[in-house]
Design a protein around this motif. Structure first.
Motif, short mmCIF file in Angstrom:
data_model
loop_
_atom_site.label_atom_id
_atom_site.label_comp_id
_atom_site.label_asym_id
_atom_site.label_seq_id
_atom_site.Cartn_x
_atom_site.Cartn_y
_atom_site.Cartn_z
N LEU A 57 -31.28 -22.48 12.39
CA LEU A 57 -32.54 -21.45 13.13
C LEU A 57 -33.84 -21.96 11.69
CD1 LEU A 57 -31.45 -18.41 13.73
CD2 LEU A 57 -31.77 -19.61 15.37
N ALA A 58 -33.45 -21.89 10.88
CA ALA A 58 -34.28 -22.64 9.58
C ALA A 58 -34.84 -24.42 10.45
CB ALA A 58 -33.92 -22.61 8.69
N GLU B 196 -39.43 -27.57 14.98
CA GLU B 196 -41.22 -26.78 16.57
C GLU B 196 -42.43 -27.38 15.60
OE1 GLU B 196 -40.21 -23.01 16.65
OE2 GLU B 196 -38.54 -23.60 18.59
N GLU B 197 -41.99 -27.77 13.87
CA GLU B 197 -43.45 -27.60 12.96
C GLU B 197 -43.92 -28.34 13.23
OE1 GLU B 197 -42.71 -25.23 9.86
OE2 GLU B 197 -42.64 -23.65 10.17
N GLU B 198 -42.67 -29.73 12.26
CA GLU B 198 -43.19 -31.11 12.42
C GLU B 198 -43.61 -31.40 14.44
OE1 GLU B 198 -39.14 -33.31 10.61
OE2 GLU B 198 -40.10 -32.23 8.98
N ALA B 199 -42.98 -31.56 15.14
CA ALA B 199 -43.67 -32.23 16.51
C ALA B 199 -44.90 -31.03 16.58
CB ALA B 199 -42.64 -31.07 17.97
N LYS B 200 -44.73 -29.75 16.52
CA LYS B 200 -46.56 -29.28 16.55
C LYS B 200 -47.25 -29.94 16.04
CE LYS B 200 -47.01 -25.26 16.96
NZ LYS B 200 -47.15 -23.43 16.23
N VAL C 210 -30.27 -16.99 -3.58
CA VAL C 210 -30.49 -18.39 -2.71
C VAL C 210 -31.77 -18.34 -1.64
CG1 VAL C 210 -29.78 -19.55 -1.31
CG2 VAL C 210 -27.85 -18.07 -2.75
N PRO C 211 -32.50 -19.99 -2.73
CA PRO C 211 -34.10 -19.48 -1.85
C PRO C 211 -33.74 -19.72 -0.37
CG PRO C 211 -33.91 -21.00 -2.92
CD PRO C 211 -32.39 -20.56 -3.28
#
Length: 103
Positions: free
Chosen positions: A71-72, A78-82, A3-4
């Protein structure tokens, strides 16, 4: 079957899940634990104290899947906020009100 995006593998096959009449909403990486749980429930006339071990193992598996998805999603946020923060910092060099030639 893999499962990806998940660390758990699918153990139960589609044929096994169809034969066990597992509803579509429950056909995830923990379905291999749900099949014996449902068999135990039917054999014990759905008495809640009879299949505690099977239920505990199944619910733990489902909990781990939910935590993994949380968690994913947290990493994605967090990546979008960064990315948003770096975009805002990049625009600080451009003035909002342009200076005229005479000012």
């Amino acid at each position: 079957m893999e499962v990806p995006g998940s660390s758990k593998k699918m153990i139960a096959t589609q044929e096994e899940m169809v034969a066990a009449k597992v509803p579509l909403g429950y056909r995830d990486q923990c379905a291999h634990l749900l099949i014996p749980l449902n068999k135990c429930r039917q054999a014990e006339f759905f008495l809640p104290w009879k299949c505690e071990d099977e239920r505990h193992v199944y619910e733990k598996c489902e909990y781990e899947l939910v935590m993994e998805r949380m968690l994913a999603m947290q990493k994605i946020r967090e990546e979008e906020a960064k990315a948003k923060q770096s975009k805002v910092q990049g625009n600080n060099g451009v003035p909002l009100i342009p200076k005229t030639a005479n000012a």
